[in-house]
Design an enzyme around this catalytic site. Structure first.
Site, PDB file in Angstrom:
ATOM      1  N   GLU A  10       0.879  -1.183   0.000  1.00  0.00           N
ATOM      2  CA  GLU A  10       0.000   0.000   0.000  1.00  0.00           C
ATOM      3  C   GLU A  10       0.907   1.222   0.000  1.00  0.00           C
ATOM      4  OE1 GLU A  10      -4.073   1.468   0.823  1.00  0.00           O
ATOM      5  OE2 GLU A  10      -3.439  -0.599   0.584  1.00  0.00           O
ATOM      6  N   GLY A 190       4.582   8.639   1.632  1.00  0.00           N
ATOM      7  CA  GLY A 190       4.781   8.138   0.269  1.00  0.00           C
ATOM      8  C   GLY A 190       6.187   7.603   0.069  1.00  0.00           C
ATOM      9  N   ASN A 191       6.335   6.633  -0.816  1.00  0.00           N
ATOM     10  CA  ASN A 191       7.642   6.054  -1.156  1.00  0.00           C
ATOM     11  C   ASN A 191       8.435   5.606   0.074  1.00  0.00           C
ATOM     12  OD1 ASN A 191       7.294   6.448  -3.945  1.00  0.00           O
ATOM     13  ND2 ASN A 191       7.752   8.622  -3.647  1.00  0.00           N
ATOM     14  N   ARG A 192       7.729   5.129   1.018  1.00  0.00           N
ATOM     15  CA  ARG A 192       8.338   4.618   2.251  1.00  0.00           C
ATOM     16  C   ARG A 192       9.085   5.689   3.066  1.00  0.00           C
ATOM     17  NH1 ARG A 192       4.811   1.704   1.312  1.00  0.00           N
ATOM     18  NH2 ARG A 192       4.868  -0.541   1.119  1.00  0.00           N
ATOM     19  N   VAL A 193       8.755   6.959   2.817  1.00  0.00           N
ATOM     20  CA  VAL A 193       9.310   8.021   3.667  1.00  0.00           C
ATOM     21  C   VAL A 193       8.326   8.230   4.810  1.00  0.00           C
ATOM     22  CG1 VAL A 193      10.190  10.388   3.775  1.00  0.00           C
ATOM     23  CG2 VAL A 193      10.435   9.059   1.680  1.00  0.00           C
TER      24      VAL A 193
END
Ligand SMILES: Cc1cc2nc3c(=O)[nH]c(=O)nc-3n(C[C@H](O)[C@H](O)[C@H](O)COP(=O)(O)O)c2cc1C
Length: 214
Positions: A10, A190-193
């Site tokens: 996700e 977002g983007n695993r940040v």
């Protein structure tokens, strides 16, 4: 196992948490997030995982329901003879996790558990529906039981015993309060940040807030 489980992913885009958004007090911050979890219709937002450790250092976890929280700590109710209660008696250090997965957040807490006064447990017990009060009497929580029918029979017996509706607080049932020492707020980004902020109790009443790498 579904063969696509490794691909379940996700993206938590659109959300971030900044230091300026945080209340200096973690309980106020928790209250803010708890209210949002309710507004965003997280299923049972007061359900949490409680981790305790046994005498061999083996951690155990189970879900319990948060029933109150304030500056003194986080309260849940249970059987004082259960496995978790025995483990807390041996080691009061516990950990709590609120897994608000659907809103890409979690709150994890460490601290010490202590029993609340029975007067306080009674205040909550009397607000429970009849079936729940009877249930507290009927279950010898965490002990091995030979069959379901034994439990049903015990429930029926308690229903008869307390048919007036006046159910006393069992001496083996009540609340624990977890006095927090650390509280971490995790926000998926977002983007695993992702954003993580850890509140740690100072010697006084103040809290230090550190950003942690995701
Ligand atoms: C959503 C959910 C909420 C629960 N809430 C409680 C609770 O508030 N108190 C409790 O004693 N058990 C609760 N249980 C049951 C516990 O997870 C657990 O099975 C029980 O307390 C025995 O744990 P123990 O053997 O480790 O002591 C809940 C279970 C679920 C799935």
């Amino acid at each position: 196992m579904p063969d696509n489980i490794s691909q379940l992913r996700e993206d938590y885009a659109g959300h971030s948490l900044h230091r300026k958004d945080l209340d200096p007090d973690p309980i106020t911050q928790f209250q803010r997030w708890f209210t949002q979890a309710q507004e965003l219709q997280v299923v049972e937002p007061n359900a949490l995982s409680l981790a305790t450790v046994d005498q061999d250092g083996q951690p155990w976890q189970r879900s319990v329901l948060l029933k109150a929280y304030d500056q003194k700590g986080f309260v849940f109710f249970t059987n004082f003879e259960s496995r978790k209660a025995q483990q807390i008696a041996g080691n009061a250090r516990v950990s709590l996790l609120f897994p608000w997965v659907s809103i890409h957040r979690q709150v994890s807490i460490t601290g010490q558990a202590e029993k609340i006064p029975s007067t306080e447990s009674l205040k909550y017990f009397v607000t429970r529906p009849f079936g729940s009060r009877i249930g507290a009497w009927a279950s010898n929580q965490s002990s091995i039981i030979a069959s379901r029918s034994l439990l049903v029979a015990k429930l029926d017996e308690m229903k008869r015993k307390f048919k007036s509706g006046d159910v006393p607080l069992p001496s083996f049932w009540g609340g624990y309060r977890i006095k927090p020492e650390t509280i971490e707020f995790w926000q998926g980004g977002g983007n695993r940040v992702h954003d993580r902020f850890l509140y740690s109790k100072d010697t006084g009443t103040d809290w230090t807030i550190d950003r942690l790498s995701p």
